[in-house]
Design a protein around this motif. Structure first.
Motif, PDB file in Angstrom:
ATOM      1  N   ASP A   1       0.831  -1.205   0.000  1.00 23.66           N
ATOM      2  CA  ASP A   1       0.000   0.000   0.000  1.00 23.66           C
ATOM      3  C   ASP A   1       0.865   1.254   0.000  1.00 23.66           C
ATOM      4  OD1 ASP A   1      -2.721   1.333   0.446  1.00 23.66           O
ATOM      5  OD2 ASP A   1      -1.586   2.064   2.174  1.00 23.66           O
ATOM      6  N   MET A   2       1.991   1.215   0.731  1.00 19.85           N
ATOM      7  CA  MET A   2       2.891   2.366   0.754  1.00 19.85           C
ATOM      8  C   MET A   2       3.442   2.651  -0.631  1.00 19.85           C
ATOM      9  SD  MET A   2       6.447   2.933   2.887  1.00 19.85           S
ATOM     10  CE  MET A   2       5.678   2.562   4.453  1.00 19.85           C
ATOM     11  N   LEU A   3       3.827   1.606  -1.353  1.00 16.10           N
ATOM     12  CA  LEU A   3       4.378   1.793  -2.692  1.00 16.10           C
ATOM     13  C   LEU A   3       3.307   2.245  -3.683  1.00 16.10           C
ATOM     14  CD1 LEU A   3       6.788  -1.279  -3.014  1.00 16.10           C
ATOM     15  CD2 LEU A   3       7.302   1.036  -2.228  1.00 16.10           C
ATOM     16  N   GLU A   4       2.118   1.693  -3.561  1.00 14.92           N
ATOM     17  CA  GLU A   4       1.047   2.036  -4.492  1.00 14.92           C
ATOM     18  C   GLU A   4       0.516   3.445  -4.261  1.00 14.92           C
ATOM     19  OE1 GLU A   4      -1.869  -0.999  -4.049  1.00 14.92           O
ATOM     20  OE2 GLU A   4      -0.576  -2.592  -4.867  1.00 14.92           O
ATOM     21  N   ASN A   5       0.607   3.926  -3.035  1.00 12.57           N
ATOM     22  CA  ASN A   5       0.095   5.261  -2.699  1.00 12.57           C
ATOM     23  C   ASN A   5       1.211   6.112  -2.087  1.00 12.57           C
ATOM     24  OD1 ASN A   5      -2.967   4.754  -3.147  1.00 12.57           O
ATOM     25  ND2 ASN A   5      -2.321   3.064  -1.819  1.00 12.57           N
ATOM     26  N   ALA A   6       2.353   6.081  -2.740  1.00  8.74           N
ATOM     27  CA  ALA A   6       3.551   6.719  -2.178  1.00  8.74           C
ATOM     28  C   ALA A   6       3.367   8.213  -1.953  1.00  8.74           C
ATOM     29  CB  ALA A   6       4.741   6.464  -3.099  1.00  8.74           C
ATOM     30  N   ALA A   7       2.620   8.868  -2.825  1.00  9.45           N
ATOM     31  CA  ALA A   7       2.461  10.322  -2.707  1.00  9.45           C
ATOM     32  C   ALA A   7       1.728  10.719  -1.429  1.00  9.45           C
ATOM     33  CB  ALA A   7       1.722  10.871  -3.922  1.00  9.45           C
ATOM     34  N   ASP A   8       0.994   9.783  -0.813  1.00  9.43           N
ATOM     35  CA  ASP A   8       0.266  10.108   0.416  1.00  9.43           C
ATOM     36  C   ASP A   8       1.198  10.236   1.614  1.00  9.43           C
ATOM     37  OD1 ASP A   8      -2.035   9.979  -1.071  1.00  9.43           O
ATOM     38  OD2 ASP A   8      -2.557   7.948  -0.425  1.00  9.43           O
ATOM     39  N   GLU A   9       2.389   9.654   1.518  1.00 11.29           N
ATOM     40  CA  GLU A   9       3.356   9.686   2.622  1.00 11.29           C
ATOM     41  C   GLU A   9       2.738   9.213   3.939  1.00 11.29           C
ATOM     42  OE1 GLU A   9       4.784  13.850   2.115  1.00 11.29           O
ATOM     43  OE2 GLU A   9       6.723  12.866   1.883  1.00 11.29           O
ATOM     44  N   GLU A  10       1.942   8.193   3.855  1.00 15.87           N
ATOM     45  CA  GLU A  10       1.257   7.685   5.048  1.00 15.87           C
ATOM     46  C   GLU A  10       2.207   6.848   5.893  1.00 15.87           C
ATOM     47  OE1 GLU A  10      -2.589   4.859   6.241  1.00 15.87           O
ATOM     48  OE2 GLU A  10      -2.176   5.369   4.143  1.00 15.87           O
ATOM     49  N   LEU A  11       2.171   7.084   7.194  1.00 16.69           N
ATOM     50  CA  LEU A  11       3.019   6.335   8.114  1.00 16.69           C
ATOM     51  C   LEU A  11       2.525   4.903   8.277  1.00 16.69           C
ATOM     52  CD1 LEU A  11       3.561   8.985  10.922  1.00 16.69           C
ATOM     53  CD2 LEU A  11       5.358   7.949   9.539  1.00 16.69           C
ATOM     54  N   LYS A  12       3.470   3.981   8.307  1.00 18.78           N
ATOM     55  CA  LYS A  12       3.176   2.567   8.555  1.00 18.78           C
ATOM     56  C   LYS A  12       4.039   2.093   9.726  1.00 18.78           C
ATOM     57  CE  LYS A  12       0.590   2.123   4.785  1.00 18.78           C
ATOM     58  NZ  LYS A  12      -0.870   1.841   4.825  1.00 18.78           N
ATOM     59  N   GLN A  13       3.517   1.139  10.463  1.00 19.66           N
ATOM     60  CA  GLN A  13       4.256   0.598  11.597  1.00 19.66           C
ATOM     61  C   GLN A  13       5.149  -0.543  11.139  1.00 19.66           C
ATOM     62  OE1 GLN A  13       1.724  -0.357  14.878  1.00 19.66           O
ATOM     63  NE2 GLN A  13       3.392  -0.618  16.334  1.00 19.66           N
ATOM     64  N   ALA A  14       6.368  -0.584  11.664  1.00 19.83           N
ATOM     65  CA  ALA A  14       7.325  -1.595  11.227  1.00 19.83           C
ATOM     66  C   ALA A  14       8.336  -1.856  12.335  1.00 19.83           C
ATOM     67  CB  ALA A  14       8.043  -1.133   9.956  1.00 19.83           C
ATOM     68  N   ASN A  15       9.122  -2.916  12.151  1.00 19.88           N
ATOM     69  CA  ASN A  15      10.308  -3.175  12.966  1.00 19.88           C
ATOM     70  C   ASN A  15      11.524  -2.966  12.077  1.00 19.88           C
ATOM     71  OD1 ASN A  15       8.555  -3.963  15.013  1.00 19.88           O
ATOM     72  ND2 ASN A  15       8.730  -6.141  14.518  1.00 19.88           N
ATOM     73  N   ILE A  16      12.614  -2.513  12.667  1.00 21.16           N
ATOM     74  CA  ILE A  16      13.801  -2.255  11.858  1.00 21.16           C
ATOM     75  C   ILE A  16      15.038  -2.773  12.582  1.00 21.16           C
ATOM     76  CG2 ILE A  16      14.125   0.078  12.794  1.00 21.16           C
ATOM     77  CD1 ILE A  16      15.007   0.918   9.936  1.00 21.16           C
ATOM     78  N   THR A  17      15.905  -3.424  11.842  1.00 13.12           N
ATOM     79  CA  THR A  17      17.152  -3.945  12.389  1.00 13.12           C
ATOM     80  C   THR A  17      18.315  -3.284  11.667  1.00 13.12           C
ATOM     81  OG1 THR A  17      16.130  -6.084  12.886  1.00 13.12           O
ATOM     82  CG2 THR A  17      18.538  -6.012  12.821  1.00 13.12           C
ATOM     83  N   ILE A  18      19.149  -2.606  12.421  1.00 18.60           N
ATOM     84  CA  ILE A  18      20.294  -1.902  11.854  1.00 18.60           C
ATOM     85  C   ILE A  18      21.562  -2.475  12.462  1.00 18.60           C
ATOM     86  CG2 ILE A  18      21.441   0.330  11.613  1.00 18.60           C
ATOM     87  CD1 ILE A  18      18.772   1.654  11.491  1.00 18.60           C
ATOM     88  N   ASN A  19      22.352  -3.099  11.610  1.00 14.52           N
ATOM     89  CA  ASN A  19      23.583  -3.761  12.066  1.00 14.52           C
ATOM     90  C   ASN A  19      23.313  -4.706  13.234  1.00 14.52           C
ATOM     91  OD1 ASN A  19      25.257  -2.750  10.136  1.00 14.52           O
ATOM     92  ND2 ASN A  19      26.088  -1.110  11.402  1.00 14.52           N
ATOM     93  N   GLY A  20      22.204  -5.429  13.154  1.00 13.59           N
ATOM     94  CA  GLY A  20      21.912  -6.453  14.144  1.00 13.59           C
ATOM     95  C   GLY A  20      21.112  -5.988  15.333  1.00 13.59           C
TER      96      GLY A  20
END
Length: 669
Positions: free
Chosen positions: A63-82
């Protein structure tokens, strides 16, 4: 004897404590108050490519990619260097870059990660927000990085930055430039206080002309912090001083701003205050004194067109914003539009920009079009066409936007063996074309240092005009330009940076599945006749000739030709990281005149013990992407400032104690 025993026992205890402090504490991983901003080394490690793994529900990502112009926030987890941070907010970001990608066959969007959106106390080693820039319009992938490096070398507070390889749900997204957000964390880290007023001008008032003593009249000044106390800001007093001949040293950090404008001028960065768009900078007011903070340099090195032409040679007034900036919404300028819910268009206005007097952004264009944002004949983005072409981009070969490729492929997306962008025609890419033959355009190489503006006049940029109208200030500005031309913006210095980056990035760039440009185009920027070092060589020579009077550049807002937009010390001697080549690195991909002897000893490479994450590209099957190992990246032990200060104080005390004992023993005799 008793007194001697007490003294010697105390000495032994102090020596033991000193040894423990120096040898043991730094290796325990104990975070002290002064490691609050350790993200500068743990996240933005310039000696390697940081791995960023994003986990997000697949339906949310699609949905984020399909509606990129909306800049809608999505919840996620992120791992940076472990290190994993859960429940972060992520969204697409950009302005012109975002719209350009939306209107192309690519889905390579820049991303903004907000670590504390759902939890105010959450951060990544103190970092609250991270930008992942897609290197839009820059085939070298280096313009922004090198620009920040030069800003740092000239002593300006600069956002932390390094390269990052991004995956989403295990799928590779490619090589991005990670850039620290300019926010309260940045301010506290660089100014020891974030209690002041942070402005990101973009719109009415961003030229810093005096309008009135009512700060509300400056609708585009973009206050980002301390909004509740805005009446205490000295902004209008500062504007009055620079416009009407007041004591500007009372209100601005003159020396810092002279260094900033010297770097900006040397790099011909015109998508800035010095260009038609008058944006892409921050002002920070601390105790009534204003500092300037650099921002957004993917169009430096003359990338925006020295005649103010912006993209494709069109009128830059026909564009609103640029790469890596935020979309305005419902009358909000970019800096006030951080809440995605505010980003919906209003009554059919493109990108939700509030018109003034019926005109978007209130900026009147030639032919009666305002800011290029009013749709005309169904043109995308409402941008005024040039020669009937959408977006005001001059086609080549009669194709709209220069996007029609061979064999009828649109957007120049003709592929080889199914790989995207493999046959992209250099300088003909609708997203700005990145590096093209125009990099060495005379309008960029010989951009004026005495009247360093484009598409406008010095009088229209009162902050710069106030500085350069003062003979003392101008002399210091020129001394900084000379320093740049002889020390940092030199062929050898920039060559050392591009060589290092080529060694570090080439295998990642080759594996990047969403890249805008080919590896060949990337490597053109490293060395050769159309490279960043060659630009530095010719630009620095021009600066020195202009300083000596040998070269006089005639400039005016209308006389400059409307050139189209081409579409640190990172040699790391100081940080002691050893260069290591990826196992699969193909030297044949480097330019013929690539000179390894330019590499400094040490160089840029993988940290020892770096594990699978973030080291040189590993391809287990010979053609895959980065190793997706899950091991925690090993961090090199560092000694923070508090430890150093405490150790120094203890050592000094020990020396004093020894002197005391020596004198005590002498008296005993």
């Amino acid at each position: 004897m008793i007194k001697n025993r007490i003294v010697y026992t105390s000495m032994a205890i102090l020596l033991l404590l000193f040894g423990v402090m120096v040898a043991v504490l730094p290796n325990l991983g104990i975070e002290t108050k002064n490691t609050e901003y350790s993200y500068e080394t743990l996240v933005f490690n310039k000696s390697k490519v940081t791995t960023v793994d994003i986990e997000i529900p697949q339906e949310d990502w699609e949905d984020m990619l399909e509606n990129a112009a909306d800049e809608e926030l999505k919840q996620a987890n992120i791992t940076i260097n472990g290190k994993t941070i859960e429940n972060v907010a992520i969204r697409t970001k950009g302005n012109l870059s975002l719209r350009s990608v939306v209107n192309s066959d690519s889905d390579r969007y820049s991303l903004k990660v907000d670590f504390d959106y759902y939890d105010d106390n959450q951060s990544l080693y103190g970092l609250k927000k991270l930008n992942l820039n897609n290197n839009y319009s820059d085939s070298t992938l280096m313009r922004e990085y090198i620009s920040y490096e030069l800003m740092e070398k000239m002593g300006l507070p600069t956002p932390a930055h390094s390269y990052m390889y991004v995956t989403v749900n295990g799928e590779e997204r490619g090589l991005y430039l990670g850039v620290e957000a300019v926010d309260e964390t940045f301010l506290a880290n660089n100014y020891s206080s974030n209690d002041g007023f942070l402005f990101k001008p973009d719109g009415t008032g961003s030229d810093l002309k005096y309008i009135s003593d009512n700060i509300a009249d400056y609708t585009g000044i973009g206050l980002k912090t301390n909004e509740d106390n805005v009446e205490n800001s000295k902004l209008t007093e500062m504007l009055d001083a620079i416009n009407n001949g007041g004591d500007i040293e009372k209100y601005i950090d003159v020396d810092e701003m002279l260094r900033y404008f010297a770097v900006n001028t040397a790099l011909v960065n015109l998508d800035s205050y010095q260009g038609n768009m008058k944006h892409n900078y921050y002002l920070y007011e601390n105790n009534g004194v204003f500092s300037i903070i650099p921002w957004d340099y993917n169009m430096s090195f003359g990338g925006f067109g020295a005649g103010g032409g912006g993209m494709g040679g069109g009128n830059p007034n026909q564009m609103r914003g640029n790469a890596n900036n935020e979309l305005p919404a419902e009358g909000q300028t970019e800096e006030n539009a951080d809440t995605p819910a505010m980003k919906q268009p209003q009554e059919g206005q493109p990108n939700g920009e509030q018109p003034q007097g019926g005109q978007p952004n209130g900026e009147q264009l030639q032919g009666g079009q305002s800011n290029g944002e009013q749709p005309q004949s169904g043109q995308p983005n409402g941008e005024q066409p040039q020669g009937g072409q959408p977006n005001g981009e001059q086609p080549q070969g009669g194709q709209p936007n220069g996007e029609q490729s061979q064999d009828g492929q649109s957007n120049d997306e003709q592929t080889q063996d199914g790989q995207p962008n493999a046959n992209r025609n250099k300088g003909n890419f609708d997203m700005g074309g990145g590096m093209s033959s125009n990099l060495m355009a005379d309008s960029a190489i010989n951009f004026s240092i005495t009247t360093p503006v484009s598409g406008t006049t010095l009088e229209e940029r009162p902050l710069l005009n106030a500085l350069l109208s003062n003979e003392t200030y101008r002399a210091k500005y020129e001394s900084y330009l000379e320093q740049l031309a002889t020390t940092y913006l030199t062929e050898d210095y920039i060559q050392s940076i591009t060589n290092n980056l080529a060694m570090l990035l080439t295998s990642y760039e080759e594996a990047d599945p969403t890249k805008f440009y080919t590896t060949e185009e990337f490597l053109e920027g490293v060395a050769g006749d159309n490279s960043l070092p060659e630009f530095a060589k010719q630009r620095s020579a021009s600066i020195l000739k202009q300083l000596s009077g040998e070269l006089v550049v005639e400039t005016s807002a209308t006389a400059q030709d409307n050139r189209g937009m081409p579409n640190g010390d990172t040699n790391n001697e100081a940080n002691g990281n050893e260069m290591q080549m990826p196992d699969d690195f193909d030297p044949s991909q480097l330019p013929a005149d690539f000179d390894p002897s330019q590499m400094p000893e040490g160089g840029m490479g993988n940290e020892q013990g770096g594990g699978d994450k973030g080291g040189p590209m590993q391809r287990p099957d010979g053609n895959g992407g980065p190793n997706q190992g899950n091991g925690q990246a090993t961090q090199e032990a560092t000694i923070d400032k508090s430890t150093v200060l405490t150790a120094t104080a203890t050592f000094s005390f020990l020396v004093a104690a020894l002197l005391f004992v020596f004198r005590f023993n002498r008296r005993g005799r």
